[in-house]
Design an enzyme around this catalytic site. Structure first.
Site, short mmCIF file in Angstrom:
data_model
loop_
_atom_site.label_atom_id
_atom_site.label_comp_id
_atom_site.label_asym_id
_atom_site.label_seq_id
_atom_site.Cartn_x
_atom_site.Cartn_y
_atom_site.Cartn_z
N HIS A 85 1.09 -1.19 -0.06
CA HIS A 85 -0.51 -0.14 0.14
C HIS A 85 1.23 1.22 -0.02
CE1 HIS A 85 -3.37 2.53 0.64
NE2 HIS A 85 -2.82 2.94 1.57
N ASP B 65 -6.59 -2.81 4.23
CA ASP B 65 -5.69 -2.43 4.72
C ASP B 65 -5.38 -2.38 6.00
OD1 ASP B 65 -5.92 0.40 2.24
OD2 ASP B 65 -4.99 -1.89 1.75
#
Ligand code: GRF
Length: 209
Positions: free
Chosen positions: A111, A152
Site C-alpha cells: 500500500h 489495508d
C-alpha cells in the site's frame, strides 16, 4: 528450501510485479511466479507476465454473479497452480472472506502510504498521494502487510518513509513512493520465502536468517 509458488493479483501497470520478477531472476527471492491474474483486460502487467514466460489470466468480474464467485474463480486458478503465497500488486478488487481464510497469513499486499494513515476504502493509487498532500503531512511512505478480511488492516510486515516536499505534486510523490514499494515488497516476499516472517497477534516478527 524449494522455491515458494507465488500467485500475483494485479489491476494495472504491474511495476510491483516487475520488481518481483526481477527479484526472482536475481536469486534474491526463493520463489517462482506460477500465475498472474488481472482484474483488468488491458493491464500492462499481463504483458510483463507474457514477456517473462509467466502464465497470465484475465478474470472478468462482470461474468460472475457476485464477488464470492469471482473470487472462487481466482482461488481455482491458484489452487490448480499450487500457489502457496498470493501477492496483491496494485490490485483493486475486494478479496472474499473465503479466499482470505484459505490463504490466512499467506496474502501479502503493498500500500502506498504509512498505514494506518491514508488507507482503507477509497484510498488507492493517486488518491492516496492527493490525500497526503491535502493533509499537509511531512512524511509518507509505503507499507507491506498481510491481507486480512478488512481493507489495508492486516499485520504490518515492513514500512519505509519518504519526506513530503513543499513543491511535491501527486506525480512526483507517487514516483518516489513507488520506488519504496518495489524495494519493501521484494524484501517482504524474500523474507517470506525464507520462512523468516512470524505472525503473533497484531505483530510480525522478522526472524534471523
Ligand atoms: C501504484 O499506485 C501502487 O502504489 C499501488 O498500485 C498502483 C499500481 O502499481 N500498489 P503497479 O505499478 O501496477 O504495481
Amino acid at each position: 528450501m524449494s522455491p515458494v509458488n507465488i500467485g500475483v493479483l494485479i489491476s494495472g501497470g504491474g511495476t510491483n510485479l516487475q520488481s518481483l520478477i526481477d527479484g526472482i531472476k536475481s536469486n534474491k527471492i526463493n520463489g517462482q511466479i506460477k500465475a498472474v491474474i488481472s482484474s483488468k483486460k488491458n493491464a500492462y502487467g499481463l504483458e510483463r507476465a507474457k514477456n517473462n514466460d509467466i502464465e497470465g489470466f484475465y478474470v472478468d468480474s462482470r461474468k460472475f454473479n457476485d464477488n464470492i464467485d469471482f473470487n472462487r474463480k481466482i482461488l481455482k486458478i491458484f489452487k490448480e497452480k499450487n500457489v502457496e503465497l498470493i501477492v496483491l500488486a496494485g490490485y483493486l478488487k475486494i478479496l472474499s472472506k473465503e479466499l482470505v481464510k484459505e490463504y490466512k497469513d499467506k496474502i501479502i499486499n503493498i500500500h502506498p502510504s504509512l498505514i494506518p494513515s491514508f488507507c482503507g476504502k477509497g484510498f488507492y493509487g493517486q488518491r492516496v498521494h492527493q490525500a497526503v498532500l491535502d493533509y499537509g503531512v511531512k512524511l509518507t511512505g509505503a507499507t507491506v502487510h498481510f491481507a486480512d478480511e478488512g481493507t489495508d488492516t492486516g499485520q504490518i510486515i515492513l514500512q519505509e518513509a519518504v519526506k513530503v516536499y513543499e513543491n511535491d505534486t501527486v506525480e512526483t510523490l507517487q514516483k518516489r513512493v513507488l520506488q519504496l514499494e518495489h524495494e519493501i515488497l521484494c524484501k517482504a516476499v524474500e523474507l517470506y520465502c525464507e520462512g523468516r516472517l512470524e505472525v503473533k497477534g497484531r505483530k510480525v516478527k522478522i526472524l534471523e536468517g
